[in-house]
Design a protein around this motif. Structure first.
Motif, PDB file in Angstrom:
ATOM      1  N   ARG A   1       1.045  -0.699  -0.540  1.00 12.04           N
ATOM      2  CA  ARG A   1       0.011   0.588  -0.238  1.00 12.04           C
ATOM      3  C   ARG A   1       0.866   0.971  -0.146  1.00 12.04           C
ATOM      4  NH1 ARG A   1      -3.506  -2.892  -1.225  1.00 12.04           N
ATOM      5  NH2 ARG A   1      -5.476  -3.249  -0.153  1.00 12.04           N
ATOM      6  N   GLY A   2       0.501   2.265  -0.537  1.00 16.81           N
ATOM      7  CA  GLY A   2       1.294   3.258  -0.605  1.00 16.81           C
ATOM      8  C   GLY A   2       1.718   4.121   0.354  1.00 16.81           C
ATOM      9  N   ASP A   3       0.720   4.419   0.973  1.00 15.67           N
ATOM     10  CA  ASP A   3       0.804   5.255   2.379  1.00 15.67           C
ATOM     11  C   ASP A   3       2.268   4.370   3.381  1.00 15.67           C
ATOM     12  OD1 ASP A   3      -0.524   3.154   3.134  1.00 15.67           O
ATOM     13  OD2 ASP A   3      -2.559   4.947   4.470  1.00 15.67           O
ATOM     14  N   ILE A   4       2.935   3.316   2.981  1.00 15.95           N
ATOM     15  CA  ILE A   4       3.636   2.756   3.767  1.00 15.95           C
ATOM     16  C   ILE A   4       4.891   3.596   4.077  1.00 15.95           C
ATOM     17  CG2 ILE A   4       5.381   0.829   4.130  1.00 15.95           C
ATOM     18  CD1 ILE A   4       1.924  -0.842   3.684  1.00 15.95           C
TER      19      ILE A   4
ATOM     20  N   ASP B   1       4.275   0.052  -6.780  1.00 11.25           N
ATOM     21  CA  ASP B   1       3.369  -0.407  -7.884  1.00 11.25           C
ATOM     22  C   ASP B   1       2.143   0.557  -7.201  1.00 11.25           C
ATOM     23  OD1 ASP B   1       1.308  -2.214  -9.678  1.00 11.25           O
ATOM     24  OD2 ASP B   1       0.400  -3.237  -7.847  1.00 11.25           O
ATOM     25  N   VAL B   2       1.897   0.787  -6.205  1.00 13.69           N
ATOM     26  CA  VAL B   2       1.069   1.116  -4.910  1.00 13.69           C
ATOM     27  C   VAL B   2       1.687   2.930  -4.817  1.00 13.69           C
ATOM     28  CG1 VAL B   2      -0.097  -0.776  -4.634  1.00 13.69           C
ATOM     29  CG2 VAL B   2       1.760  -0.006  -3.448  1.00 13.69           C
TER      30      VAL B   2
ATOM     31  N   ARG C   1       5.722  11.076 -11.478  1.00  9.82           N
ATOM     32  CA  ARG C   1       6.021  10.999 -13.012  1.00  9.82           C
ATOM     33  C   ARG C   1       7.020  12.098 -13.489  1.00  9.82           C
ATOM     34  NH1 ARG C   1       0.636  13.699 -10.717  1.00  9.82           N
ATOM     35  NH2 ARG C   1      -0.595  11.959 -11.297  1.00  9.82           N
ATOM     36  N   GLN C   2       7.357  12.718 -12.653  1.00  8.50           N
ATOM     37  CA  GLN C   2       8.501  13.140 -13.917  1.00  8.50           C
ATOM     38  C   GLN C   2      10.408  12.336 -13.135  1.00  8.50           C
ATOM     39  OE1 GLN C   2       7.947  16.039 -15.505  1.00  8.50           O
ATOM     40  NE2 GLN C   2       5.854  15.712 -14.640  1.00  8.50           N
ATOM     41  N   LEU C   3      10.483  11.687 -12.251  1.00  6.21           N
ATOM     42  CA  LEU C   3      11.580  11.115 -11.801  1.00  6.21           C
ATOM     43  C   LEU C   3      11.685  10.010 -13.273  1.00  6.21           C
ATOM     44  CD1 LEU C   3      11.511  11.914  -7.985  1.00  6.21           C
ATOM     45  CD2 LEU C   3      12.938  12.467  -9.170  1.00  6.21           C
ATOM     46  N   PRO C   4      12.969  10.013 -13.344  1.00  8.23           N
ATOM     47  CA  PRO C   4      12.962   8.563 -14.044  1.00  8.23           C
ATOM     48  C   PRO C   4      13.538   7.381 -13.810  1.00  8.23           C
ATOM     49  CG  PRO C   4      15.056  10.341 -14.551  1.00  8.23           C
ATOM     50  CD  PRO C   4      14.573  10.859 -13.582  1.00  8.23           C
ATOM     51  N   ASN C   5      14.152   7.775 -12.618  1.00 10.61           N
ATOM     52  CA  ASN C   5      14.538   6.377 -11.741  1.00 10.61           C
ATOM     53  C   ASN C   5      13.159   5.451 -11.171  1.00 10.61           C
ATOM     54  OD1 ASN C   5      14.652   8.445  -9.693  1.00 10.61           O
ATOM     55  ND2 ASN C   5      16.464   8.256  -9.005  1.00 10.61           N
ATOM     56  N   VAL C   6      12.180   6.381 -11.155  1.00  8.82           N
ATOM     57  CA  VAL C   6      10.596   5.376 -10.666  1.00  8.82           C
ATOM     58  C   VAL C   6       9.791   4.564 -11.788  1.00  8.82           C
ATOM     59  CG1 VAL C   6       8.531   6.004  -9.939  1.00  8.82           C
ATOM     60  CG2 VAL C   6      10.585   7.262  -9.344  1.00  8.82           C
ATOM     61  N   PHE C   7       9.999   3.420 -11.957  1.00 10.25           N
ATOM     62  CA  PHE C   7       9.404   2.539 -12.341  1.00 10.25           C
ATOM     63  C   PHE C   7       8.183   2.439 -11.576  1.00 10.25           C
ATOM     64  CE2 PHE C   7       8.405  -1.883 -14.023  1.00 10.25           C
ATOM     65  CZ  PHE C   7       8.520  -1.878 -15.020  1.00 10.25           C
ATOM     66  N   GLY C   8       6.339   2.778 -12.351  1.00  8.55           N
ATOM     67  CA  GLY C   8       5.754   2.521 -11.656  1.00  8.55           C
ATOM     68  C   GLY C   8       4.495   2.844 -12.352  1.00  8.55           C
ATOM     69  N   LEU C   9       3.877   1.542 -11.841  1.00 14.03           N
ATOM     70  CA  LEU C   9       3.081   0.738 -12.319  1.00 14.03           C
ATOM     71  C   LEU C   9       1.636   1.567 -11.857  1.00 14.03           C
ATOM     72  CD1 LEU C   9       3.865  -2.791 -12.729  1.00 14.03           C
ATOM     73  CD2 LEU C   9       4.036  -1.138 -14.473  1.00 14.03           C
ATOM     74  N   PRO C  10       0.195   1.638 -12.392  1.00 14.12           N
ATOM     75  CA  PRO C  10      -0.903   2.092 -11.979  1.00 14.12           C
ATOM     76  C   PRO C  10      -1.302   0.720 -11.160  1.00 14.12           C
ATOM     77  CG  PRO C  10      -0.981   1.021 -14.125  1.00 14.12           C
ATOM     78  CD  PRO C  10       0.477   0.889 -13.559  1.00 14.12           C
ATOM     79  N   HIS C  11      -1.270   0.227 -10.204  1.00 15.63           N
ATOM     80  CA  HIS C  11      -1.637  -0.821  -9.410  1.00 15.63           C
ATOM     81  C   HIS C  11      -1.993  -2.538 -10.131  1.00 15.63           C
ATOM     82  CE1 HIS C  11      -3.835  -1.185  -4.857  1.00 15.63           C
ATOM     83  NE2 HIS C  11      -3.212  -2.457  -5.627  1.00 15.63           N
ATOM     84  N   ILE C  12      -1.491  -3.330 -10.202  1.00 15.09           N
ATOM     85  CA  ILE C  12      -1.840  -4.279 -11.224  1.00 15.09           C
ATOM     86  C   ILE C  12      -1.204  -5.454 -10.599  1.00 15.09           C
ATOM     87  CG2 ILE C  12      -2.086  -2.855 -13.240  1.00 15.09           C
ATOM     88  CD1 ILE C  12       0.405  -3.754 -14.370  1.00 15.09           C
ATOM     89  N   GLY C  13      -0.585  -4.950  -9.501  1.00 11.30           N
ATOM     90  CA  GLY C  13      -0.255  -6.742  -8.835  1.00 11.30           C
ATOM     91  C   GLY C  13      -1.491  -7.539  -9.148  1.00 11.30           C
ATOM     92  N   SER C  14      -2.023  -7.501  -9.172  1.00 13.25           N
ATOM     93  CA  SER C  14      -3.250  -8.335  -9.014  1.00 13.25           C
ATOM     94  C   SER C  14      -3.592  -9.101 -10.425  1.00 13.25           C
ATOM     95  CB  SER C  14      -3.801  -9.054  -7.729  1.00 13.25           C
ATOM     96  OG  SER C  14      -5.208  -7.664  -7.837  1.00 13.25           O
ATOM     97  N   SER C  15      -3.515  -7.880 -11.518  1.00 14.41           N
ATOM     98  CA  SER C  15      -3.883  -8.298 -12.468  1.00 14.41           C
ATOM     99  C   SER C  15      -3.977  -8.906 -13.082  1.00 14.41           C
ATOM    100  CB  SER C  15      -4.465  -7.108 -13.119  1.00 14.41           C
ATOM    101  OG  SER C  15      -5.060  -6.626 -13.810  1.00 14.41           O
ATOM    102  N   THR C  16      -4.133 -10.056 -13.631  1.00  9.77           N
ATOM    103  CA  THR C  16      -4.506 -11.680 -13.790  1.00  9.77           C
ATOM    104  C   THR C  16      -5.932 -11.623 -13.776  1.00  9.77           C
ATOM    105  OG1 THR C  16      -3.656 -13.554 -12.871  1.00  9.77           O
ATOM    106  CG2 THR C  16      -1.834 -11.816 -14.057  1.00  9.77           C
TER     107      THR C  16
END
Length: 314
Positions: free
Chosen positions: A240-243, A264-265, A277-292
């Motif tokens: 979760r993001g707020d951790i 992912d969160v 959104r601006q930092l090149p060293n952030v590999f960000g995903l839109p909360h898709i951890g369980s998305s299969t």
């Protein structure tokens, strides 16, 4: 109860998942394609025996008090329950079902996607290819972080954490972890326990956050912890993001205290901290951890089975 329970699905499910509830309970559902407001949710809950929510659907104490008396069960299509007030629901005698255990493997896969993507500077590489600015191979191009043989620190060695650790052995990684309580040898499977998060951070070339969200874990990964990480460390969050304290991680990414982050969160998602959104060293995903689809269906089946058992008295 001899008749089928009346079920309202507030989530915007894939059709295959929605069909589980329609076929089993003739459920009514949210067809707006968006998250309902609290007022809309309460209105749709009128006369229902059960409602089905997911993480974006907030059910705080005030909303719980407004739920119709007919509602006996709240299902959340998630492992986490931080979006609903469990104490308020318990006080009203409303049973809560969630979806533990069935999304461990898909989330563990996503954790590795995050770690590899962040370590090997995938965002920057994709930009070069898509923007047409790639000048060809160079020995100095996008030098990343070695994964093989590194040390993996896991914050939260539950089922998802252990699934992540299992995959780490294929990368010949030494696994370290921090939990509130130490696991037994059969669950540790050779991982090294640390009684403090600070100690774990000191031994983590990759720090993967997989612990449950709770008031006690909010902001747990902060400046003090990040500064304990070894040089060129990678931070991954599949929980979760707020951790994570956003301002502290962003500063660490800017200054090089942390080499990269795979996230992912995010706190407040989808209204995330704009600097991510601006930092090149952030590999960000839109909360898709369980998305299969396999996992999505398993989550739905688990909730349907819970509803069947509850209302049949079995």
């Amino acid at each position: 109860m001899t008749t089928k329970p009346r079920v309202y699905v507030a989530c915007n499910f894939p059709q295959e998942v929605l069909d589980l509830f329609i076929n089993r309970f003739n459920a009514s559902y949210n067809d707006t394609g968006r998250v309902l407001t609290t007022d809309e949710l309460i209105a749709h809950a009128l006369g229902m025996d059960a409602i089905v929510l997911t993480a974006p659907d907030r059910l705080d104490a005030a909303a719980v008090q407004r739920l119709p008396a007919s509602v006996k069960v709240v299902c959340t299509y998630s492992v986490g329950t931080d979006h609903i007030d469990l104490d308020a629901l318990q006080a009203r005698g409303i049973t809560v079902f969630s979806t533990p255990d069935v999304l461990d493997e898909s989330c563990a896969d996503a954790a590795w996607l995050l770690m590899l993507g962040a370590a090997r500077r995938v965002i920057e590489g994709i930009d070069l290819v898509r923007n047409g600015t790639w000048q060809g191979w160079s020995p100095r191009q996008l030098i990343g972080r070695e994964v093989w043989g590194s040390r993996l620190g896991i914050l939260g060695m539950g089922r998802i954490g252990r699934a992540i650790a299992k995959r780490a052995r294929g990368f010949d990684m030494a696994v370290h972890y921090h939990n509130r309580n130490r696991l037994g040898p059969e669950l540790e499977a050779g991982a090294q326990y640390h009684s403090s998060l600070k100690s774990l951070a000191e031994h983590s070339d990759f720090l993967c956050i997989a612990c449950p969200a709770s008031p006690s874990t909010r902001g747990l990964v902060n400046k003090e912890i990040l500064e304990c990480l070894p040089a060129d460390a990678v931070v991954c969050n599949i929980s979760r993001g707020d951790i994570v304290r956003d301002e502290d991680l962003i500063l660490a990414l800017k200054t090089g205290t942390v080499a990269a982050a795979g996230l992912d969160v995010f706190a407040g998602e989808p209204d995330i901290h704009p600097e991510y959104r601006q930092l090149p060293n952030v590999f960000g995903l839109p909360h898709i951890g369980s998305s299969t689809m396999r996992t999505r269906l398993a989550m739905g089946e688990l909730l349907c089975s819970g509803l069947d058992s509850y209302f049949s008295g079995s």
